[in-house]
Design an enzyme around this catalytic site. Structure first.
Site, PDB file in Angstrom:
ATOM      1  N   ASP A   1       1.208  -1.088  -0.041  1.00 23.89           N
ATOM      2  CA  ASP A   1       0.093   0.017   0.093  1.00 23.89           C
ATOM      3  C   ASP A   1       0.875   1.118   0.030  1.00 23.89           C
ATOM      4  OD1 ASP A   1       1.121   0.197   2.529  1.00 23.89           O
ATOM      5  OD2 ASP A   1      -0.738  -0.001   3.506  1.00 23.89           O
ATOM      6  N   SER A   2       0.335   2.465   0.040  1.00 25.46           N
ATOM      7  CA  SER A   2       1.033   3.663  -0.011  1.00 25.46           C
ATOM      8  C   SER A   2       1.445   4.251   1.245  1.00 25.46           C
ATOM      9  CB  SER A   2       0.425   4.512  -0.890  1.00 25.46           C
ATOM     10  OG  SER A   2      -0.721   5.159   0.084  1.00 25.46           O
TER      11      SER A   2
ATOM     12  N   CYS B   1     -13.941 -28.018   5.946  1.00 23.25           N
ATOM     13  CA  CYS B   1     -12.532 -27.239   5.811  1.00 23.25           C
ATOM     14  C   CYS B   1     -11.403 -28.180   5.532  1.00 23.25           C
ATOM     15  CB  CYS B   1     -12.287 -26.179   6.825  1.00 23.25           C
ATOM     16  SG  CYS B   1     -11.053 -25.266   6.565  1.00 23.25           S
TER      17      CYS B   1
ATOM     18  N   GLY C   1     -11.215   4.860   0.010  1.00 27.22           N
ATOM     19  CA  GLY C   1     -12.145   5.540   0.699  1.00 27.22           C
ATOM     20  C   GLY C   1     -13.353   4.765   1.304  1.00 27.22           C
TER      21      GLY C   1
ATOM     22  N   ASP D   1      -2.655   8.476  -1.959  1.00 26.97           N
ATOM     23  CA  ASP D   1      -3.788   9.111  -1.893  1.00 26.97           C
ATOM     24  C   ASP D   1      -4.352   9.808  -0.702  1.00 26.97           C
ATOM     25  OD1 ASP D   1      -4.255   6.823  -0.993  1.00 26.97           O
ATOM     26  OD2 ASP D   1      -6.250   6.804  -1.548  1.00 26.97           O
TER      27      ASP D   1
ATOM     28  N   ASP E   1      -7.957  -7.239   0.390  1.00 24.07           N
ATOM     29  CA  ASP E   1      -6.950  -7.440   1.537  1.00 24.07           C
ATOM     30  C   ASP E   1      -7.720  -6.937   2.613  1.00 24.07           C
ATOM     31  OD1 ASP E   1      -6.690  -4.259   1.261  1.00 24.07           O
ATOM     32  OD2 ASP E   1      -5.481  -5.052   3.046  1.00 24.07           O
TER      33      ASP E   1
ATOM     34  N   CYS F   1      -8.332 -26.999   5.686  1.00 28.92           N
ATOM     35  CA  CYS F   1      -7.076 -26.394   6.131  1.00 28.92           C
ATOM     36  C   CYS F   1      -6.246 -27.551   7.249  1.00 28.92           C
ATOM     37  CB  CYS F   1      -7.177 -25.172   6.663  1.00 28.92           C
ATOM     38  SG  CYS F   1      -7.847 -25.081   8.567  1.00 28.92           S
TER      39      CYS F   1
ATOM     40  N   CYS G   1      -8.284 -27.641  10.766  1.00 22.89           N
ATOM     41  CA  CYS G   1      -9.284 -28.483  10.603  1.00 22.89           C
ATOM     42  C   CYS G   1      -9.062 -30.059  10.452  1.00 22.89           C
ATOM     43  CB  CYS G   1     -10.492 -28.001   9.486  1.00 22.89           C
ATOM     44  SG  CYS G   1     -10.977 -26.520  10.023  1.00 22.89           S
TER      45      CYS G   1
ATOM     46  N   GLY H   1      -0.859   5.688   2.904  1.00 29.13           N
ATOM     47  CA  GLY H   1      -1.785   6.704   3.151  1.00 29.13           C
ATOM     48  C   GLY H   1      -2.636   6.620   4.373  1.00 29.13           C
ATOM     49  N   PHE H   2      -3.167   5.285   4.129  1.00 31.03           N
ATOM     50  CA  PHE H   2      -4.227   4.916   5.274  1.00 31.03           C
ATOM     51  C   PHE H   2      -3.714   5.041   6.700  1.00 31.03           C
ATOM     52  CE2 PHE H   2      -6.660   2.140   7.773  1.00 31.03           C
ATOM     53  CZ  PHE H   2      -8.172   2.413   7.360  1.00 31.03           C
TER      54      PHE H   2
ATOM     55  N   GLN I   1     -10.928   7.959  -5.597  1.00 29.66           N
ATOM     56  CA  GLN I   1     -11.645   8.301  -4.482  1.00 29.66           C
ATOM     57  C   GLN I   1     -12.865   8.893  -4.989  1.00 29.66           C
ATOM     58  OE1 GLN I   1     -10.733   7.884  -1.340  1.00 29.66           O
ATOM     59  NE2 GLN I   1      -8.787   7.134  -1.162  1.00 29.66           N
TER      60      GLN I   1
ATOM     61  N   HIS J   1      -6.895 -21.018   9.536  1.00 32.51           N
ATOM     62  CA  HIS J   1      -8.338 -21.477   9.334  1.00 32.51           C
ATOM     63  C   HIS J   1      -9.027 -20.298   8.516  1.00 32.51           C
ATOM     64  CE1 HIS J   1     -12.419 -23.115   9.362  1.00 32.51           C
ATOM     65  NE2 HIS J   1     -12.662 -21.969   9.815  1.00 32.51           N
TER      66      HIS J   1
END
Lengths: 373, 373
Positions: free
Chosen positions: A93-94, A304, A216, A147, A266, A306, A309, A96-97, A189, A335
């Site tokens: 990611d940038s 499941c 956003g 952003d 994500d 995995c 499980c 920014g968040f 955005q 899981h």
């Protein structure tokens, strides 16, 4: 090389897309959920365990890696893949968040954003150029433009100005971008305003990014509003580029947004939920700490496949989580990640057969039929 | 079945022994170090990872499992192996070590020991019979008699009385023991008094246990005294039964006590050290948090064949531990356990070739040549 998105099939009854992304580290089938490896590790798990969950691509956080160990260390290690010994595709990611959650409104200027380092309180300044420079050095496969992530609620006037700034920042980042192995995404955005989303998409497309993110969202807005924002973005995005919805990972949100045309997602939720004892099932989210699991010698979920499980019972994991044992978090993380990725596998087949809406209806009926614990 | 110890070879120049223990879950080569899985999990690791370290047998703690989840839950799960999905041999302690660290002197009576539950402060009472009953239900391969673990320092008079009580308790435990799949060890006490150790061994041997533990060590005594206590115990123990030194795991202590005739060891140190960033090397213990590892792109130890050393650098693990990421603890735990078990593999070969003392000298020269960090 740059990534290449191939749209394989569009569901006949919705905007759901079945595609493939070619990367330097193999092909990623879409729709796909990306586990989050904030600090160059998906919390508690090894790269092999993440891959065994069927994960096609993971996300790492530029903000965290900038502070620790620093992009120069990662660069000297030979890039993020070598540093963390992960030979699958990585998206960054940038920053920014995180930065916007730490900054005060007055500290957001045309040049960039001033904020305090969450580890030691030092004053820091992040610009679109710096974000790209860091990501170029991290050498992820896909980088994000820097952003402005506008919070919720907000005024239309603020969003109008912010979209223009986000576009100027996207241009500035693209101008300094200089890693030929890496692809760069523009970020859409415009909050819940369709005309602003449309405008933002059009201007980003003119700059010709390698893919597009929808930003956003996941900032506290109601779910229906999130779906609208996604709809107003996907509607104008080009068919031949991949679409990434940032920070969204609740199972019900995944199906709603895939219906609207999103390819990749994500979210920290599968690993974060695991740390608190929660696990996904087809019939809603449960908490393994619940006393009724003390003597439940069945797997987290019967159907499941995995590692957790196949080898352990709810009773054992209940014991581990009550005892604050890390292995319990590992098993729940595996899981939960596998649950979301298996959903994606099923959804890809549903789309190929033009049955996405049936899948969605069936899934939500079961998943929402039961209250989360 | 009961375990069977086979003495394969005695080193010509010391009391070091090379042997094998046949168990329900395979053969264990000795000398051997046992990783500790206190709460039915070796901290942060999967059973597969523990096995990949070459671990032949692990230890689980009766006291902790009695409190959580409780021996009845483990019993209902089908025993400890099934509960924790571990198909190698498991040894359980008696709970004595924890109980004596929680009890006041006045609360130690002939009947048993009164103490407070460390989780919730509830008053609890543990007797030799109860300890065996719990272990019978846990269904470990090897159970320990409930003994009095005398602290350091102490008076000869106290130790004299305590040895007699330990012998009466050993008898009481043996009388109620009723799991045919399980073996029972007697515990040699007597502190640093050779005649008391001798007496304790002789009385235990009359009761005919399946193996013998050396207790009363790792309670704060000087190292030289520990070695004396081991010497005074091994000297009188029968050749045809396995000897287990409880709670000892420092690399230098391992070689010193193997020289004196010990076969198996357990200690929390490899996983506990890992949680604080420490790792073993041939040239002493280091701390990966040290700033000089920030840009060190070599493995923890060049010559090591563990998963951590084959795949990750000191720089990456430095980053993980600084970032408080669990995966860093996992990697250091794997390395530290593998380090001790690889030592055991080398020592077994040295004993077979009557070269144990050369190995010891060479090992200590390197290991102690450098100050721990």
């Amino acid at each position: 090389m740059k990534i290449k998105y191939n749209l394989i099939h569009k569901d006949k009854n919705s905007n759901a897309r079945r595609g493939k992304i070619e990367t330097n580290y193999g092909v990623v089938d879409t729709p796909m959920f990306m586990p989050v490896g904030t600090q160059a590790t998906v919390k508690t798990l090894s790269p092999e365990e993440v891959k065994d969950c069927g994960s096609g691509i993971i996300l790492a956080n530029t903000y965290h890696l900038w502070l620790q160990p620093g992009e120069d260390i990662v660069d000297k290690a030979g890039g993020l893949h070598k540093f963390m010994n992960y030979d699958g595709p990585i998206l960054t990611d940038s920053g920014g968040f995180q930065v916007f959650s730490l900054a005060k409104p007055k500290d957001i200027t045309e040049e960039g954003v001033k904020f305090k380092n969450h580890l030691n309180g030092d004053s820091l300044f992040l610009t679109p150029e710096k974000s790209i420079e860091i990501q170029n050095k991290l050498d992820s496969d896909i980088a994000m433009s820097f952003d402005e992530c506008v919070g919720f609620p907000h005024t239309r006037k603020y969003v109008e100005d912010s979209v223009e700034r986000t576009l100027r920042w996207a241009k500035r980042g693209k101008d300094v971008f200089n890693n030929p192995r890496q692809s760069l995404f523009g970020i859409v955005q415009g909050a819940e305003f369709e005309d602003l989303r449309k405008h933002c998409v059009e201007e980003l497309v003119k700059m010709d990014f390698d893919g597009y993110s929808i930003g956003g969202t996941a900032v506290g807005e109601p779910k229906e509003l999130q779906y609208k924002q996604v709809e107003y973005s996907c509607k104008y995005l080009p068919d031949d580029k991949v679409r990434y919805l940032m920070g969204v990972g609740d199972p019900d949100d995944l199906v709603e947004n895939i219906e609207r045309g999103v390819d990749i997602f994500d979210c920290v939720s599968p690993t974060r939920l695991a740390r608190h004892g929660h696990f996904y099932t087809r019939y809603g989210k449960l908490n393994v700490k619940n006393a009724r699991f003390t003597e439940d010698f069945t797997p987290l979920e019967d159907s499941c496949d995995c590692y957790a499980c196949k080898n352990y019972t709810r009773a054992y994991i209940h014991h581990l989580i009550k005892s604050e044992e890390v292995f319990g978090q590992r098993l729940l993380s595996i899981h939960n990640i596998r649950f979301l990725i298996k959903m994606m596998e099923e959804i890809r087949i549903a789309i190929e057969n033009d049955k996405f809406l049936e899948y969605k209806e069936d899934f939500l009926k079961k998943y929402k039929g039961k209250k989360d614990e």
